[in-house]
Design a protein around this motif. Structure first.
Motif, mmCIF file in Angstrom:
data_model
loop_
_atom_site.group_PDB
_atom_site.id
_atom_site.type_symbol
_atom_site.label_atom_id
_atom_site.label_comp_id
_atom_site.label_asym_id
_atom_site.label_seq_id
_atom_site.Cartn_x
_atom_site.Cartn_y
_atom_site.Cartn_z
ATOM 1 N N HIS A 130 29.031 92.274 37.900
ATOM 2 C CA HIS A 130 29.826 93.277 38.591
ATOM 3 C C HIS A 130 29.482 93.323 40.089
ATOM 4 C CE1 HIS A 130 32.262 96.887 38.839
ATOM 5 N NE2 HIS A 130 31.280 97.539 39.422
ATOM 6 N N VAL A 131 30.510 93.123 40.920
ATOM 7 C CA VAL A 131 30.376 93.143 42.385
ATOM 8 C C VAL A 131 29.182 92.295 42.826
ATOM 9 C CG1 VAL A 131 30.539 94.575 44.452
ATOM 10 C CG2 VAL A 131 31.288 95.516 42.281
ATOM 11 N N PHE A 132 29.181 91.058 42.389
ATOM 12 C CA PHE A 132 28.136 90.111 42.796
ATOM 13 C C PHE A 132 28.176 89.847 44.294
ATOM 14 C CE2 PHE A 132 31.924 87.761 41.594
ATOM 15 C CZ PHE A 132 32.096 86.882 42.644
ATOM 16 N N HIS A 133 29.245 90.285 44.944
ATOM 17 C CA HIS A 133 29.425 90.086 46.381
ATOM 18 C C HIS A 133 28.315 90.731 47.215
ATOM 19 C CE1 HIS A 133 33.217 89.974 44.225
ATOM 20 N NE2 HIS A 133 33.705 89.166 45.150
ATOM 21 N N VAL A 134 27.602 91.694 46.618
ATOM 22 C CA VAL A 134 26.512 92.341 47.370
ATOM 23 C C VAL A 134 25.418 91.346 47.715
ATOM 24 C CG1 VAL A 134 26.949 94.602 46.346
ATOM 25 C CG2 VAL A 134 25.258 93.080 45.286
ATOM 26 N N HIS A 135 25.398 90.191 47.054
ATOM 27 C CA HIS A 135 24.364 89.192 47.294
ATOM 28 C C HIS A 135 24.815 88.104 48.265
ATOM 29 C CE1 HIS A 135 22.211 91.121 44.047
ATOM 30 N NE2 HIS A 135 23.226 90.911 43.232
ATOM 31 N N ALA A 136 25.922 88.331 48.964
ATOM 32 C CA ALA A 136 26.377 87.364 49.961
ATOM 33 C C ALA A 136 25.284 87.153 51.002
ATOM 34 C CB ALA A 136 27.647 87.867 50.640
ATOM 35 N N GLY A 137 25.184 85.910 51.450
ATOM 36 C CA GLY A 137 24.130 85.566 52.391
ATOM 37 C C GLY A 137 22.894 85.030 51.699
ATOM 38 N N GLN A 138 22.750 85.363 50.417
ATOM 39 C CA GLN A 138 21.664 84.841 49.594
ATOM 40 C C GLN A 138 22.228 83.890 48.538
ATOM 41 O OE1 GLN A 138 19.052 88.195 48.176
ATOM 42 N NE2 GLN A 138 20.619 89.430 49.154
ATOM 43 N N LEU A 139 23.177 84.419 47.789
ATOM 44 C CA LEU A 139 23.796 83.674 46.701
ATOM 45 C C LEU A 139 25.023 82.953 47.250
ATOM 46 C CD1 LEU A 139 23.390 83.281 43.625
ATOM 47 C CD2 LEU A 139 25.024 85.152 43.283
ATOM 48 N N SER A 140 25.020 81.648 47.195
ATOM 49 C CA SER A 140 26.085 80.876 47.837
ATOM 50 C C SER A 140 27.454 81.186 47.238
ATOM 51 C CB SER A 140 25.791 79.379 47.738
ATOM 52 O OG SER A 140 25.705 78.959 46.382
ATOM 53 N N ARG A 141 27.517 81.423 45.939
ATOM 54 C CA ARG A 141 28.820 81.711 45.320
ATOM 55 C C ARG A 141 29.359 83.075 45.767
ATOM 56 N NH1 ARG A 141 29.911 80.900 39.309
ATOM 57 N NH2 ARG A 141 27.786 81.521 38.836
ATOM 58 N N ALA A 142 28.472 84.010 46.067
ATOM 59 C CA ALA A 142 28.917 85.297 46.601
ATOM 60 C C ALA A 142 29.443 85.126 48.025
ATOM 61 C CB ALA A 142 27.765 86.297 46.582
ATOM 62 N N THR A 143 28.745 84.328 48.813
ATOM 63 C CA THR A 143 29.200 84.052 50.179
ATOM 64 C C THR A 143 30.548 83.342 50.154
ATOM 65 O OG1 THR A 143 26.886 83.807 50.846
ATOM 66 C CG2 THR A 143 28.551 83.008 52.380
ATOM 67 N N ASP A 144 30.690 82.383 49.248
ATOM 68 C CA ASP A 144 31.949 81.645 49.126
ATOM 69 C C ASP A 144 33.085 82.560 48.673
ATOM 70 O OD1 ASP A 144 30.573 79.368 49.855
ATOM 71 O OD2 ASP A 144 30.428 78.565 47.810
ATOM 72 N N ALA A 145 32.778 83.506 47.779
ATOM 73 C CA ALA A 145 33.807 84.429 47.304
ATOM 74 C C ALA A 145 34.343 85.282 48.450
ATOM 75 C CB ALA A 145 33.248 85.325 46.197
ATOM 76 N N LEU A 146 33.458 85.751 49.308
ATOM 77 C CA LEU A 146 33.907 86.544 50.448
ATOM 78 C C LEU A 146 34.676 85.691 51.443
ATOM 79 C CD1 LEU A 146 30.946 89.025 51.075
ATOM 80 C CD2 LEU A 146 33.239 89.523 50.220
ATOM 81 N N ALA A 147 34.343 84.417 51.530
ATOM 82 C CA ALA A 147 35.117 83.517 52.383
ATOM 83 C C ALA A 147 36.538 83.372 51.828
ATOM 84 C CB ALA A 147 34.437 82.154 52.480
ATOM 85 N N GLU A 148 36.667 83.284 50.503
ATOM 86 C CA GLU A 148 37.987 83.222 49.873
ATOM 87 C C GLU A 148 38.756 84.518 50.109
ATOM 88 O OE1 GLU A 148 39.652 80.811 48.289
ATOM 89 O OE2 GLU A 148 38.044 79.398 48.763
ATOM 90 N N ALA A 149 38.053 85.640 50.012
ATOM 91 C CA ALA A 149 38.693 86.931 50.269
ATOM 92 C C ALA A 149 39.196 87.003 51.708
ATOM 93 C CB ALA A 149 37.711 88.063 49.988
ATOM 94 N N ALA A 150 38.371 86.534 52.642
ATOM 95 C CA ALA A 150 38.760 86.528 54.050
ATOM 96 C C ALA A 150 39.975 85.641 54.282
ATOM 97 C CB ALA A 150 37.584 86.061 54.910
ATOM 98 N N ALA A 151 40.018 84.498 53.599
ATOM 99 C CA ALA A 151 41.161 83.593 53.734
ATOM 100 C C ALA A 151 42.439 84.260 53.237
ATOM 101 C CB ALA A 151 40.894 82.301 52.969
ATOM 102 N N HIS A 152 42.332 85.002 52.133
ATOM 103 C CA HIS A 152 43.487 85.732 51.605
ATOM 104 C C HIS A 152 43.973 86.766 52.624
ATOM 105 C CE1 HIS A 152 45.947 88.090 48.777
ATOM 106 N NE2 HIS A 152 45.269 89.156 49.177
ATOM 107 N N ILE A 153 43.053 87.501 53.191
ATOM 108 C CA ILE A 153 43.410 88.525 54.172
ATOM 109 C C ILE A 153 44.074 87.888 55.395
ATOM 110 C CG2 ILE A 153 42.447 90.219 55.784
ATOM 111 C CD1 ILE A 153 40.262 90.732 53.585
ATOM 112 N N ASN A 154 43.491 86.807 55.898
ATOM 113 C CA ASN A 154 44.035 86.151 57.088
ATOM 114 C C ASN A 154 45.377 85.482 56.825
ATOM 115 O OD1 ASN A 154 42.072 86.785 59.032
ATOM 116 N ND2 ASN A 154 40.701 85.205 58.263
ATOM 117 N N ARG A 155 45.540 84.979 55.619
ATOM 118 C CA ARG A 155 46.777 84.287 55.257
ATOM 119 C C ARG A 155 47.977 85.227 55.317
ATOM 120 N NH1 ARG A 155 44.717 81.707 51.464
ATOM 121 N NH2 ARG A 155 45.072 83.147 49.741
#
Length: 297
Positions: free
Chosen positions: A268-293
């Motif tokens: 649940h909300v693994f995104h809190v580990h962005a910057g440590q956990l690469s998959r969390a960082t990648d997920a936020l990058a995907e979220a950012a791409a969706h927002i920018n798109r």
């Protein structure tokens, strides 16, 4: 290999330190204190700037990283409508600001049980209208949120649509809590964060005397047509997985556009580990791409 070990370590930490705190027997006041301390492990990237702001009469935190674009994201934090704040979620908002280049506005909406439904929704709406009054074009605004904040993001878009107000360009939700009746909870082999008894108590505190099927509390029970493009990210190890899948299916069936991303073996909300956990960082990058798109250039 190191990332696999880190995932295992973080999962154990969540299971041993966070999950026991999210128990109905623990007073809400203590949950707020303890989880605020736990969130200190969610670290924003270097270069983030945080400012206390008031948007539409609602205090909150503005997050920027580097030279921000004209885009802005209204970020609604999670916490079952009873805990959490814009401060606890600086890790997520910081990494989202860096990945998207946008300014992130996280309002401190009122919490239950002191302020039950629809206080959180009213405050979220006030913050959104505040952004419009400041001159932000709707096409430059995205709305995002995690857990309860994810459900709140959908509910806000529904209310804006029903009032004939300008809609944001996109919706982005992480592990959204969209059905407070809990009739279709998933049963994973392991759930490192949430306990059904805790979300049941939180739902009761937030709902008060209002039926939990109210679509502005449980969006999955409402009309999801005519809403902005939606990205849903959810872990496979959480009891809200079914609801995320149902939300995606109903969104698409009713004529809106939803994309569902399931992250295997994450919680649940693994995104809190962005910057440590690469998959969390990648997920936020995907979220950012969706927002920018979907943001108007």
């Amino acid at each position: 290999m190191l990332q696999n070990l880190l995932e295992t370590s973080l999962r154990q930490t969540m299971n041993r330190m966070v999950r026991p705190l999210l128990h109905p027997a623990v007073p809400v006041s203590l949950q707020r204190t303890f989880t605020a301390q736990a969130y200190r492990s969610s670290v924003p990237p270097r270069g983030c700037k945080f400012d206390t702001v008031t948007i539409g009469g609602i205090k909150g935190t503005r997050t920027r990283h580097g030279a921000a674009t004209e885009g802005v994201v209204l970020y609604l934090h999670g916490g079952g409508y009873i805990i959490g704040s814009s401060s606890t979620h600086r890790g997520i908002t910081g990494h989202l600001a860096k990945a998207s280049g946008h300014t992130i506005i996280a309002p401190d909406y009122r919490l239950a049980p002191e302020h039950p439904f629809p206080a959180a929704l009213d405050d979220a709406e006030s913050a959104y209208e505040g952004l419009l009054k400041e001159g932000h074009a709707p096409a430059s605004i995205g709305i995002a949120g995690d857990s309860a904040g994810g459900g709140l993001a959908i509910a806000l878009a529904m209310r804006l649509r029903d009032k004939g107000r300008p809609l944001p360009a996109s919706l982005t939700v992480f592990s959204p809590w969209v059905d407070l009746t809990h009739q279709h909870l998933y049963s994973p082999e392991r759930e490192p964060v949430l306990q059904p008894r805790w979300i049941e108590k939180a739902a009761g505190l937030y709902a008060g005397k209002e039926p939990r099927t109210n679509p502005l509390m449980s969006p999955i029970h409402g009309d999801l047509s005519g809403l902005p493009p939606l990205l849903i990210q959810v872990g496979s190890e959480e009891i809200l997985l079914n609801d995320a899948q149902r939300l995606s299916e109903q969104f698409n069936q009713q004529g809106s556009d939803a994309t569902l991303e399931i992250y295997n073996s994450l919680w649940h909300v693994f995104h809190v580990h962005a910057g440590q956990l690469s998959r969390a960082t990648d997920a936020l990058a995907e979220a950012a791409a969706h927002i920018n798109r979907h943001r108007a250039k």
